[in-house]
Enzyme design. Sequence first.
Site, PDB file in Angstrom:
ATOM      1  N   TYR A 200       0.826  -1.203   0.000  1.00 10.23           N
ATOM      2  CA  TYR A 200       0.000   0.000   0.000  1.00 10.23           C
ATOM      3  C   TYR A 200       0.870   1.267   0.000  1.00 10.23           C
ATOM      4  CZ  TYR A 200      -4.408  -2.571   0.510  1.00 10.23           C
ATOM      5  OH  TYR A 200      -5.491  -3.376   0.295  1.00 10.23           O
ATOM      6  N   SER A 201       0.607   2.192   0.926  1.00 15.68           N
ATOM      7  CA  SER A 201       1.264   3.503   0.847  1.00 15.68           C
ATOM      8  C   SER A 201       2.722   3.503   1.251  1.00 15.68           C
ATOM      9  CB  SER A 201       0.497   4.538   1.683  1.00 15.68           C
ATOM     10  OG  SER A 201      -0.678   4.935   1.018  1.00 15.68           O
ATOM     11  N   ALA A 202       3.251   2.383   1.721  1.00 18.36           N
ATOM     12  CA  ALA A 202       4.701   2.315   1.881  1.00 18.36           C
ATOM     13  C   ALA A 202       5.380   2.497   0.528  1.00 18.36           C
ATOM     14  CB  ALA A 202       5.104   0.983   2.514  1.00 18.36           C
TER      15      ALA A 202
END
Length: 390
Positions: free
Chosen positions: A67-69
């Site tokens: 995801y947003s990593a």
Amino acid sequence: MTTINGEVAARFEPVREAFAANFDRHGDIGAAVCVYHHGQPVVDLWGGIADPDTGRPWQRDTLQLVYSATKGATATAAHLLAQRGVLELDAPVAKYWPEFAANGKAEIPVRWLLSHQAGLVALDQPVPLAEALAWQPMADALAAQRPLWTPGTAHGYHGRTWGWLVGEVIRRVSGRTPGRFFADEIATPLGLDFFIGLPASERDRVSQMVHQQPEVDLTAMPTESIPEELREQVAAWRDPNSFSNRAYQVTEPAAIDFNSPEVQAAELPASNGISTARSLTRMYAAVIGEVDGVRLLTPETLASATREQASGTDEVLVAPSRFSSGYMLPTETNPMIGPNSFGHTGRGGSLGFADPEHGIAFGYAMNHIIGGSDDTRASSLVDAVRRSLA
């Protein structure tokens, strides 16, 4: 008891203990964690089930959507271009992307895209999902969009739009899509299993995500029953027109199935990076120092990249947040290792970060998407790293 595979340097044995506890007590199904110290791996662990439907075990090379990593990887690509002198972060976005100047955006600098200050968290008209996955229609929609607040006066987490905004600048400057640039200039030199746009040949290695529904739906509770410190957030979640909701409604339909082959194959530089924990860690290790002869950012570039740009109450998260030019900075709820850490979380628990003061790079990836204040899996691993250093 879940079998924990891999290796740990003696000093970092507390990380193995915390990782095992995540399976026994904190809900992990399949996961991996990796730590580098001064450019060398000191923790490399994995265990559990990659696909609960088939019982496929989590292997050393299992891939996981983080995801947003992903934003940390995309930010690193942008800073690499700045380091090479072909991208000025304080120059107007329109210098590289002329169409972006529409609707009063001519003076917005690239840095404000990276630091969530551009006011482009949502669209007046969502883009059909298939067109958004194809890239250009979404880039065009964002170029035409009016800012939803005066740019530079506030910050709000551009959860979805950030990837197309920063990614289009990377594409205009480099002549390559952001996923291709990352593959050529970062993943290949470091030998990373990290993809922004998954090749079909790698799909069989990807774990299947399992989403846990919250036990308590705060939006359904009477206001007087909600903890006072959460009431403003819950009010935003209840309001369909709030930035908290609109930021995740930029496509039609708004829901995106990140398990689907089509979504995993697309390039969504904000949210669909697929990696091993080892590769996430190795990237951050090469951001702060040399790894097998490769260093990504010079000390000067690193200082610019990690300098605080925005802090305070976030217009989307309705909670305190801190950002440098693309990376999250430590907060009370995500302290990382210390005040000089930087990195990025991902929905449901994934985390990648580095701390140059301690020479630490860290990556955690898992397929049980929990999230929220009750999810202590990543923080318990980071606490174990901190104890190991002490």
